[in-house]
Design an enzyme around this catalytic site. Structure first.
Site, mmCIF file in Angstrom:
data_model
loop_
_atom_site.group_PDB
_atom_site.id
_atom_site.type_symbol
_atom_site.label_atom_id
_atom_site.label_comp_id
_atom_site.label_asym_id
_atom_site.label_seq_id
_atom_site.Cartn_x
_atom_site.Cartn_y
_atom_site.Cartn_z
ATOM 1 N N GLN A 99 -9.596 1.769 1.486
ATOM 2 C CA GLN A 99 -8.650 2.154 2.255
ATOM 3 C C GLN A 99 -9.610 3.192 3.416
ATOM 4 O O GLN A 99 -9.126 3.686 4.778
ATOM 5 C CB GLN A 99 -7.914 3.102 1.477
ATOM 6 N N ARG B 118 0.863 -1.277 -0.058
ATOM 7 C CA ARG B 118 0.023 0.107 -0.026
ATOM 8 C C ARG B 118 0.867 1.200 -0.020
ATOM 9 O O ARG B 118 0.666 2.097 -0.658
ATOM 10 C CB ARG B 118 -1.127 -0.376 1.084
ATOM 11 N N TYR C 162 -5.815 -1.420 -6.596
ATOM 12 C CA TYR C 162 -5.405 -2.503 -5.800
ATOM 13 C C TYR C 162 -4.857 -2.716 -4.768
ATOM 14 O O TYR C 162 -4.632 -1.634 -4.586
ATOM 15 C CB TYR C 162 -4.346 -2.880 -6.913
ATOM 16 N N GLU C 163 -4.429 -3.020 -3.971
ATOM 17 C CA GLU C 163 -3.985 -3.538 -2.754
ATOM 18 C C GLU C 163 -5.613 -2.901 -1.368
ATOM 19 O O GLU C 163 -4.416 -2.412 -0.700
ATOM 20 C CB GLU C 163 -2.888 -2.701 -2.434
ATOM 21 N N GLY C 164 -6.426 -3.080 -2.853
ATOM 22 C CA GLY C 164 -8.213 -2.363 -1.626
ATOM 23 C C GLY C 164 -7.882 -0.485 -2.676
ATOM 24 O O GLY C 164 -7.237 -0.106 -2.586
#
Length: 596
Positions: A446, A295, A439-441
Site C-alpha cells: 500500500q 481495501r 491481505y488486499e496488499g
C-alpha cells in the site's frame, strides 16, 4: 449476551455533525435520505449486530469452519444470522435499484459494514465480499451478466468472492498461472488453483459467484496478460435458475491465526466454466474495482477491532481495583482505586480513543469521496473526488489497519494478564485483527502504491488536491484563537507533506531505492496528517456545539480533550517518521545479503 454496544452517538456525530451527511445526500440527488431515515437504518443494524452477531463471535472462533465431504460448514448460528440479514434487506442497501437494490449511497453501506462487522468480523466478511462482487459486475459486466447475476447477489441469495492469489503469485499477480481456454460457445474453461480465498465456500447461500483472474492462451506475459472472469459455483441458466454444480472444489481450509469463523479456502478450478468479465487482458485493472472496495473494508476492520477492544478495556479500567491514585485515594471507600485513575492506563485508553474515532472519521471521509466519484453530476468535482480517493485508499487500508492493531494490542495491555485469557475476548480480537495489515496488499504494498503511483506517479497532482483542501480549511479557521495552536501544527505538517514528496522524488531520480526506503514511513506520516485535519475539523464542530447543547456538553468536551491529546501525544510521531525518511536508503541497502 455480549457487552458490545454500537457507538451510535459517535457515528452520528461523524456523519451528521462533522460531515453534514444530509447535505451530502441532497447533493447526490437523494434529499429523502435525511438524518431521521439514516438513523432508523443504523439503529436497526445496531440491534441486529448486538443481539444476533455479537454472541456468535466467540463461538465462531472456538468452533471454526469445517470441511465435510468437500463442503464447508460454518459455525452454528452463522447460517441463521445470514438469513435474517437477507430477510431484513441489508444486502440491498447501497446497490443498484435496477436489479433490486435500494440505490442508497455507498457511504451508508460502509457505515453498515462497520456496525455489522465490529462484534463478529468473520461473519461480516461473507456479506462484505459479496458487496465487492456486486460492485465489480455492476461496473464491468455486460447487460446479460448484470441481469443474470445481480438480482440474486443483491438479494443475498448468492454471495461472491475474489480469487486472485496463487501459491507462487501473491502480490505479484503477473506470475499467476490459472488458465482460461476459450470454449466454442463463448465461455471459457478455467483451470488452476487459488489459495487464501476468504468466504471461498460455505453453507450460507445457495450459490457463490467467484470473480477470478486467469490468463488466456495467447496472453502477453506479466500483468498485461491477465483477464477477469465470473465463475459461479453452481451454473446458472438464462432465466437465473440454478443448474448443475460447476467444476470447482474446495480442497482445504487454511489453518489461520484468527477469523476462524470465516472459511479461507484453497479452491481448485478443474476446467470450470466461466465467462469473460470486461475486456481481454484488462483484468488486473478491472479487479481493482473489487480490490479498492476491499481495501476500504480492511481499513474498517482496523476500526472494528480497535472499537471492540476499546470498549472492553474502558469497561475493565472503570471496574478493576488496583493500588491508589498517585495524588491520593480517589475512592477512599473502596479497597483500592479503579485503574482508570492511573496516568499510564489513561495513556493507553486515550490512545485507543483518538485512534478509534480518528479512523472512523478517515473511513467515512473516504466513503464520501467515493460517493462523489460515482454520483455527482459535476464532472470536475467527480474527477477531483476520484483523485483524492485514490490517495486516501492506501492510507485507509494500511494506516487504519496498523493503527487498529496498535489499538487492539493496547486494549489487551490494559487488562494485564486478564487480557491474555480467552474469556475476555481480547486475545481473539488481537488475533482476528492481525490479518488486516496483510491481505488486499500488505502495508508495504500500500505504501508503494501511495508514494510510487498515486503521488510521484502523477507528478504530485492527486496529492495537491487533498493538500489544497486542507489549506482551504486552515485559511477558513484563521483568526480562531481557540483553534490556533492546533491549526499551526496542521498547517506546518501539510506544507511539509508536499516538501517531503518533492524531496523523495528528487532523491529517487538518482536512486530508485529511495521510494521503497521511505514508503511505509511516508504512508504513516500521511495518515497522521490526515487524522490531524479531521481531528481539527471535529474540534471546530465541538467548540461550536458545546455551549449550544448543554445536554451534550460532556460529549463535546470529551471531543475537545481528545483533540488535545491527539495533537500533543500522537501527532508528534511525525517527527520521527520524517527523520527516518530523510535518512535515505543507504542504511537499508548497504548490508550484504549474506550478512543478515
Amino acid at each position: 449476551m455480549s457487552n458490545y454496544q454500537t457507538p451510535l452517538r459517535d457515528i452520528n456525530f461523524t456523519l451528521f455533525e462533522l460531515f453534514k451527511y444530509s447535505d451530502h445526500c441532497a447533493h447526490l440527488g437523494q434529499p429523502s435520505l435525511d438524518k431521521e431515515l439514516a438513523n432508523a437504518f443504523l439503529a436497526e443494524a445496531a440491534h441486529f449486530s448486538e443481539d444476533v452477531l455479537a454472541p456468535l463471535g466467540p463461538l465462531g472462533d472456538q468452533l471454526g469452519c469445517r470441511l465435510v465431504d468437500g463442503d464447508v460448514i460454518t459455525p452454528p448460528g452463522f447460517k441463521e444470522a445470514y438469513q435474517r440479514y437477507c430477510d431484513a434487506g441489508w444486502p440491498t442497501l447501497s446497490r443498484s435499484s435496477v436489479y433490486g437494490g435500494q440505490g442508497l449511497p455507498q457511504s451508508l453501506g460502509i457505515v453498515l459494514s462497520e456496525i455489522l462487522g465490529t462484534p463478529n468480523w468473520a461473519w461480516g466478511m461473507y456479506a462484505g465480499l459479496s458487496q465487492g462482487a456486486m460492485h465489480t459486475i455492476e461496473t464491468h459486466g455486460s447487460l446479460h451478466q448484470k441481469q443474470r447475476y445481480l438480482p440474486a447477489l443483491i438479494s443475498g441469495r448468492w454471495t461472491g468472492t475474489m480469487c486472485l492469489t496463487e501459491s507462487q503469485a501473491g502480490s505479484d499477480l503477473g506470475l499467476l498461472r490459472t488458465k482460461a481456454t476459450p470454449n466454442p460457445d463463448g465461455s471459457y474453461k478455467i483451470t488452476g488453483t487459488k489459495i487464501f480465498i476468504s468466504s471461498g465456500d460455505h453453507d450460507l447461500a445457495e450459490n457463490i459467484v467467484h470473480i477470478v483472474l486467469a490468463r488466456l492462451p495467447d496472453a502477453p506475459a506479466g500483468t498485461k496478460g491477465v483477464s477477469l472472469f465470473v465463475v459461479p459455483k453452481v451454473l446458472v441458466g438464462d432465466a437465473g435458475e440454478l443448474l448443475e454444480p460447476n467444476q470447482i472444489n474446495c480442497s482445504a481450509i487454511e489453518h489461520k491465526m484468527g477469523i476462524h469463523g470465516n472459511a479461507t479456502c484453497v479452491l481448485n478450478f478443474d476446467g470450470a466454466t466461466g465467462w469473460l468479465l470486461g475486456d481481454v487482458n484488462k483484468g488486473l485493472n478491472q479487479m481493482f474495482t473489487f480490490m479498492n472496495l476491499a481495501r476500504i473494508g480492511s481499513g474498517l476492520q482496523g476500526l472494528a477491532h480497535a472499537e471492540l477492544g476499546y470498549q472492553t478495556a474502558r469497561r475493565y479500567a472503570r471496574e478493576r481495583l488496583q493500588m491508589r491514585a498517585p495524588a491520593g485515594p480517589k475512592y477512599p471507600d473502596k479497597a483500592a482505586d479503579p485503574i482508570i485513575v492511573h496516568p499510564d492506563v489513561r495513556r493507553m485508553l486515550l490512545t485507543q480513543k483518538v485512534l478509534v474515532e480518528g479512523i472512523r472519521m478517515l473511513c467515512y471521509f473516504a466513503s464520501l469521496k467515493m460517493d462523489l466519484s460515482q454520483h455527482t453530476a459535476d464532472v470536475s468535482e467527480r474527477d477531483a473526488a476520484s483523485d483524492v480517493l485514490g490517495v486516501l485508499t492506501p492510507i485507509v487500508k494500511a494506516f487504519s489497519s496498523e493503527a487498529g492493531f496498535e489499538s487492539a494490542n493496547l486494549a489487551l495491555q490494559c487488562l494485564g494478564g486478564h487480557g491474555y485469557i480467552r474469556e475476555w475476548g481480547l486475545e481473539q480480537n488481537l488475533r482476528d485483527c492481525r490479518i488486516a495489515t496483510l491481505y488486499e496488499g500488505t502495508t508495504g504494498i500500500q505504501a508503494l502504491d501511495l508514494l510510487g503511483r498515486k503521488v510521484l506517479g502523477t507528478g504530485g497532482k492527486t496529492l495537491a488536491i487533498l493538500i489544497d483542501e486542507v489549506d482551504r480549511f486552515c485559511a477558513d479557521c484563521e483568526g480562531d484563537t481557540q483553534l490556533a495552536p492546533h491549526l499551526a501544527q496542521l498547517a506546518t505538517l501539510n506544507q511539509q507533506w508536499q516538501d517531503l514528496s518533492l524531496s523523495i522524488a528528487a532523491k529517487a531520480l538518482q536512486n530508485p531505492d529511495e521510494i521503497g526506503a521511505a514508503a511505509v514511513d511516508y504512508l504513516m506520516y500521511s495518515g497522521y496528517v490526515v487524522l490531524a485535519y479531521l481531528w481539527l475539523r471535529a474540534e471546530k464542530v465541538a467548540r461550536e456545539k458545546v455551549d449550544l447543547s448543554p445536554g451534550n456538553a460532556d460529549f463535546y468536551n470529551a471531543k475537545l480533550a481528545s483533540a488535545d491529546f491527539y495533537f500533543a501525544r500522537i501527532l508528534p510521531r511525525t517527527l520521527g517518521l520524517v527523520q527516518m525518511m530523510e535518512s535515505g536508503a543507504g542504511n537499508l541497502m548497504s548490508l550484504s545479503e549474506d550478512s543478515f
